[in-house]
Design a protein around this motif. Sequence first.
Motif, short mmCIF file in Angstrom:
data_model
loop_
_atom_site.label_atom_id
_atom_site.label_comp_id
_atom_site.label_asym_id
_atom_site.label_seq_id
_atom_site.Cartn_x
_atom_site.Cartn_y
_atom_site.Cartn_z
N THR A 1 0.66 -1.00 0.07
CA THR A 1 -0.08 0.00 -0.21
C THR A 1 0.95 1.17 0.04
OG1 THR A 1 -1.54 -1.20 1.07
CG2 THR A 1 -1.94 1.23 1.19
N PHE A 2 1.97 1.09 0.80
CA PHE A 2 2.97 2.39 0.80
C PHE A 2 3.33 2.40 -0.53
CE2 PHE A 2 7.13 4.08 1.94
CZ PHE A 2 6.56 5.21 2.03
N SER A 3 3.96 1.50 -1.14
CA SER A 3 4.57 1.63 -2.37
C SER A 3 3.48 2.25 -3.57
CB SER A 3 5.10 0.19 -3.14
OG SER A 3 6.00 -0.48 -1.99
N ARG A 4 2.38 1.58 -3.37
CA ARG A 4 1.24 2.12 -4.33
C ARG A 4 1.18 4.03 -4.21
NH1 ARG A 4 -5.12 0.32 -4.11
NH2 ARG A 4 -5.87 2.15 -5.22
N MET A 5 1.11 4.08 -2.78
CA MET A 5 0.88 5.42 -2.60
C MET A 5 1.98 6.45 -3.06
SD MET A 5 0.83 6.79 1.22
CE MET A 5 0.81 8.72 1.71
N VAL A 6 3.24 5.83 -2.81
CA VAL A 6 4.44 6.68 -3.73
C VAL A 6 4.31 6.62 -5.17
CG1 VAL A 6 6.91 6.66 -3.92
CG2 VAL A 6 5.96 6.10 -1.75
N ARG A 7 3.88 5.61 -5.68
CA ARG A 7 3.67 5.51 -7.01
C ARG A 7 2.77 6.68 -7.60
NH1 ARG A 7 4.04 -0.06 -6.48
NH2 ARG A 7 1.80 -0.06 -6.83
N GLU A 8 1.72 6.68 -6.88
CA GLU A 8 0.55 7.36 -7.40
C GLU A 8 0.82 9.03 -6.90
OE1 GLU A 8 -3.30 6.31 -6.12
OE2 GLU A 8 -3.04 4.35 -7.19
#
Length: 707
Positions: free
Chosen positions: A249-256
């Motif tokens: 979730t944190f990685s997805r947050m950074v990607r977005e």
Amino acid sequence: MLRIIGRLGKPCTLFKQFCSKYFNCSHPHSFHSFSTNCSIKSHTQRHPFEHYELNSNSVYCLSLVLQESTDVLDFRAGLAVHSHLLKLYMNGFTSLWNKLLNVYCKSGQFGYAYQMFDNMPGRNVVSFNSMILTCVRNGYGFEAVSLYSEMIKEENVKPNHITLAGLIGACDGVLARKLFGVFHAQAIRYGLSSNEYVGCSLIDGYAKEMRLKDSIRAFDEIDELDLVSWNIMIDACVRNNSKDYAVRTFSRMVREKVVFDGFTLTSIAKTCSELRDLDLGMLVHGCGIKCGLACGTPISNALITMYSKCEGMISALKIFEAILEPNIITWTAMIAGFMQNGHSEEAISFYCTMLRLEVKENDFTFASILPVYSNLVNLEQGRQIHARIVKSWFGLDVSVNNALIDMYSKCGSLEEARTMFKEMKKHDKVSYTSIITALGQHGKAMEALKILEEMVTKGLNPDDVTFLGCLSACSHGGYVDEGTRIFKTMVNVYNLKPRREHLSCIVDMLGRAGRLKEAELFIEDMGIKSNVYVWEALLGACKLHGEIALGEKSAKKIIELQPDKHCSFVLLGNIYAEQELWEGKGVVRESLDVNGSKKENFVRKGLSSFIKYPVEPQCFASERITLHRKPFLEGSVDLVSWSVDSSSSDSNSVLVGLEGGGGENLGDEEAGEREGGCGMRLEVLQESLEKCKVVVTADEDGDSSGG
């Protein structure tokens, strides 16, 4: 009336100006007649200005006064405005009535708010939201549900996102959780499940029930994800022990390209609790440094906890020294870290420094420092901490009381542990587990089993740790049948998978009772031949009963599974020594030396000796230079050290045991001479130690060189 308003302070300044301007400039005689005649009864006299229309500026001034009264929680100003709204017969201004209702609600005047709500000339969704949220904040959950029912059924008012977010957030407790799904369905019905406020409440609610998949579904339904939504989702993963999904979730947050904050990094850092998580923790630390968030106290506290669990206290100490304003959470994290890493003296030093700086303890601090005194078996200091707990009113906290039970039991005061348990107002699963373990350690197996029955009667389901305490109690007490019954109950009734500690306990229990063949069959039937702990338990039982063949088999298994572990050589050598098989013992000793399996080159609890000089405990161990006061102790150590003449041809003179208890077996004449010599040496040692006022505790090896 203006005199009364004038005493209400700043919030009424605008209202006073408005009233003065309106009445003095327009109709001063009317206001004077109203303020001086309080017994007018006719409708026209009671509402002398109802035929006058208030303009938008007048309504704006009243609205501003109410908003200012809400901000400063001025209840008296609200009363003044309320009286004028009644006098001016302003039934059509619902927004003003809602603002007045909000003044009562925010000021804690729940009775006034409820009375006004029932008599409002008109109510809309804002009115119901104010009352519902007030009920939720004051713990009136069922009243909030009743208001919601009245809202949608009787008043036919459609709820909005604030209504359902507040109701969903109030669903805490067994009964309220049943309504959680109902409110979720209501959110779907009114098309509000995609709202960020409602979605966040659903994520948090499902996370509390450990339903992470439902939390993820609620998160995916949100149309516009903001930073709060991401943070709540990550925190839900952390609370449900799902480190992998939290990181994804944190990685997805950074990607977005969502800019994270300190709360985000704090939540991710909480997932790092093992050595293998150190790389992730350092990555989080690096993100904090790059974004300028690492100096914040909350994230620093999380990093201290992370490093203390994954690496040790060196990095944690560096972070602590860099914090500008450490709070009680910071101090508690350091104390807990030292305690978990076995640095009891450093933990006490930090605790004393904290007290000198006049930082007040909280319940977590007490729960962290008490195990330190348990590890040191320092009953006197533990009682002093108990006195501080009583003075600070944290004596009602369940976690603190559980730590006190554990401290008293480990310090040997079972009666005080019993007293603590009986005086507790509320017990949880940890409370029962602590007292059961304490009773088992002190040989009170049957009493421990009665406590287990009481725990089940009160509706608390025992966990694997509780059953481990019961099995240990049965093992030490010799209650094999009861222990077997408890093990079957754990597996068949509570569907708990036995861990290696439970299996070792069963083997130890059967072995202590002399049922070695049953213990061996249990190992084979359970398919745990690759578990080194069960073989160690069986080897210990073989030593106890002098079973050579099975002992050799157990030692062989241990050597195959963990060749670098020397305990199997030690136990097997002692079995040979007790059976006077000196040749076998010599072979074991040679194997021990050839494999280089010396005693571990550090001092562990229970494997070292302590002396008290002059006041603080000094720790040392035999055959190693680990002395803090080496010059002072060298003479004493020399007095208690002796070695066997290696040139002696008599194999019976090879006497020193490999474990506690010595194990000497001398010829009669030579034994008498050596016993006399040892007695003389011990007398000299005793005189020397009495002069130095030191206290010597027995070393693990049991031989005199450890003194």
